[in-house]
Design a protein around this motif. Structure first.
Motif, PDB file in Angstrom:
ATOM      1  N   ARG A  94      11.233  29.469  74.218  1.00  0.00           N
ATOM      2  CA  ARG A  94      12.667  29.722  74.363  1.00  0.00           C
ATOM      3  C   ARG A  94      13.414  29.480  73.049  1.00  0.00           C
ATOM      4  O   ARG A  94      14.274  30.251  72.665  1.00  0.00           O
TER       5      ARG A  94
ATOM      6  N   ASP B  82      15.491  32.373  71.419  1.00  0.00           N
ATOM      7  CA  ASP B  82      16.940  32.115  71.328  1.00  0.00           C
ATOM      8  C   ASP B  82      17.446  32.130  69.884  1.00  0.00           C
ATOM      9  O   ASP B  82      18.578  32.525  69.626  1.00  0.00           O
TER      10      ASP B  82
ATOM     11  N   ARG C 187      24.325  28.170  73.569  1.00  0.00           N
ATOM     12  CA  ARG C 187      23.640  28.447  72.302  1.00  0.00           C
ATOM     13  C   ARG C 187      24.577  29.093  71.277  1.00  0.00           C
ATOM     14  O   ARG C 187      24.383  28.993  70.078  1.00  0.00           O
ATOM     15  N   ASP C 188      25.590  29.811  71.787  1.00  0.00           N
ATOM     16  CA  ASP C 188      26.470  30.577  70.899  1.00  0.00           C
ATOM     17  C   ASP C 188      27.937  30.258  71.168  1.00  0.00           C
ATOM     18  O   ASP C 188      28.810  31.063  70.879  1.00  0.00           O
TER      19      ASP C 188
ATOM     20  N   ARG D 119      25.029  39.730  77.506  1.00  0.00           N
ATOM     21  CA  ARG D 119      25.864  38.799  76.728  1.00  0.00           C
ATOM     22  C   ARG D 119      27.340  39.193  76.792  1.00  0.00           C
ATOM     23  O   ARG D 119      28.212  38.354  76.948  1.00  0.00           O
TER      24      ARG D 119
ATOM     25  N   SER E  57      27.117  27.311  80.355  1.00  0.00           N
ATOM     26  CA  SER E  57      26.951  28.759  80.140  1.00  0.00           C
ATOM     27  C   SER E  57      25.517  29.206  80.399  1.00  0.00           C
ATOM     28  O   SER E  57      25.281  30.340  80.808  1.00  0.00           O
TER      29      SER E  57
ATOM     30  N   ARG F 145      16.790  36.155  68.232  1.00  0.00           N
ATOM     31  CA  ARG F 145      17.263  37.417  68.823  1.00  0.00           C
ATOM     32  C   ARG F 145      18.349  38.028  67.931  1.00  0.00           C
ATOM     33  O   ARG F 145      18.997  37.329  67.141  1.00  0.00           O
TER      34      ARG F 145
ATOM     35  N   ARG G  38      20.882  32.089  83.590  1.00  0.00           N
ATOM     36  CA  ARG G  38      19.819  31.807  84.568  1.00  0.00           C
ATOM     37  C   ARG G  38      20.096  32.542  85.884  1.00  0.00           C
ATOM     38  O   ARG G  38      19.175  33.095  86.502  1.00  0.00           O
TER      39      ARG G  38
HETATM   40  O1   DC Z   1      20.910  25.770  78.525  1.00  0.00           O
HETATM   41  P1   DC Z   1      19.819  26.386  79.392  1.00  0.00           P
HETATM   42  O2   DC Z   1      18.439  25.901  79.073  1.00  0.00           O
HETATM   43  O3   DC Z   1      20.116  26.310  80.841  1.00  0.00           O
HETATM   44  O4   DC Z   1      19.880  27.939  79.005  1.00  0.00           O
HETATM   45  C1   DC Z   1      18.985  28.862  79.552  1.00  0.00           C
HETATM   46  C2   DC Z   1      18.740  29.994  78.602  1.00  0.00           C
HETATM   47  O5   DC Z   1      19.905  30.802  78.496  1.00  0.00           O
HETATM   48  C3   DC Z   1      18.369  29.603  77.170  1.00  0.00           C
HETATM   49  O6   DC Z   1      16.979  29.614  76.967  1.00  0.00           O
HETATM   50  C4   DC Z   1      19.047  30.621  76.319  1.00  0.00           C
HETATM   51  C5   DC Z   1      20.097  31.237  77.165  1.00  0.00           C
HETATM   52  N1   DC Z   1      21.465  30.900  76.750  1.00  0.00           N
HETATM   53  C6   DC Z   1      22.043  31.700  75.805  1.00  0.00           C
HETATM   54  O7   DC Z   1      21.401  32.609  75.287  1.00  0.00           O
HETATM   55  N2   DC Z   1      23.326  31.504  75.437  1.00  0.00           N
HETATM   56  C7   DC Z   1      24.033  30.503  75.970  1.00  0.00           C
HETATM   57  N3   DC Z   1      25.312  30.343  75.603  1.00  0.00           N
HETATM   58  C8   DC Z   1      23.445  29.644  76.931  1.00  0.00           C
HETATM   59  C9   DC Z   1      22.140  29.857  77.282  1.00  0.00           C
END
Ligand code: DC
Length: 226
Positions: A181, A185, A131-132, A110, A34, A188, A39
């Protein structure tokens, strides 16, 4: 065998995608990264000078973005396409990492990404990392893993990965980016990074890649056989 949804959330650079890819391969599940979606959106915004503080600019830009994943036949890995361009390599750059947390904190972004992620999970048999995923995208997932690792271990891992592509990169830059980050993250307003109440914690600071896979597979077995 019963197919389930597996979510893997956690801090930046703790090996979520490594585990997710291995699990998907072992179980013949679909793997979805995700973070790659956030990105790719960031890449689009940067390329097109989208003013992401402006709601209308964000809305217009999102209407012009189509994202999908396809398997690279040579490597067997899934790669992300933005408007039919393979951007898998470009989105791993530190320039993207520096802005992605800001872009991923925008509500419209989102909503756009989560709707597509939920669709991908309709048939189950999926491993998604982010992350979520266990808290917002699939709160009813059968197996939720929350990954963590010591900060120094995470910085070292990400440094090695980025250094292979760009030998000018410094460990300080990588460390600062990870800390920034993680802060954005987890602080927020919309869908912050947090551990779902029913997630199992996997700290892989002292585990080999195979040990962590075996641990996760045993959790899958418990859930599937229950
Ligand atoms: O997993 P990654 O490092 O490639 O993710 C890049 C950025 O995307 C991370 O800093 C936060 C965001 N992200 C997010 O907010 N929710 C997700 N489900 C996946 C990533």
């Amino acid at each position: 065998m019963k197919k389930i949804i597996i979510t893997i959330d956690g801090w930046s650079s703790c090996g979520k995608s490594t585990l997710a890819k291995q699990l998907a391969k072992a179980l013949h599940y679909v793997y979805v990264d995700s973070g790659a979606m956030y990105r790719a959106i960031t890449l689009y915004f940067l390329r097109n000078n989208v003013d992401w503080k402006n709601d209308k600019s964000v809305k217009d830009a999102l209407a012009d973005i189509e994202l999908h994943f396809a398997t690279n036949e040579a490597t067997g890995q899934t790669e992300i396409y933005m408007n039919d361009e393979n951007v898998e390599y470009l989105i791993r750059d530190l320039i993207i990492a520096e802005k992605v947390s800001e872009v991923a904190a925008i509500k419209e972004v989102r909503v756009f990404a989560v709707a597509q992620q939920r669709k991908m999970g309709e048939k189950k048999g999926i491993v998604m990392d982010g992350r979520d995923i266990g808290t917002v995208v699939f709160p009813g997932a059968e197996l939720k893993i929350f990954m963590t690792a010591d900060n120094a271990v995470r910085v070292e891992r990400r440094f090695k990965e980025l250094y292979a592509k760009n030998p000018n990169i410094t460990i300080e830059e990588v460390k600062n980016n990870l800390e920034m980050r993680d802060y954005i993250d987890s602080h927020r307003e919309v869908s912050p990074l947090r551990q779902a109440e029913d997630a199992i914690v996997l700290d892989n600071s002292n585990l080999t890649i195979d040990e962590q896979l075996q641990q996760a597979l045993s959790w899958v077995k418990d859930v599937v056989e229950k």
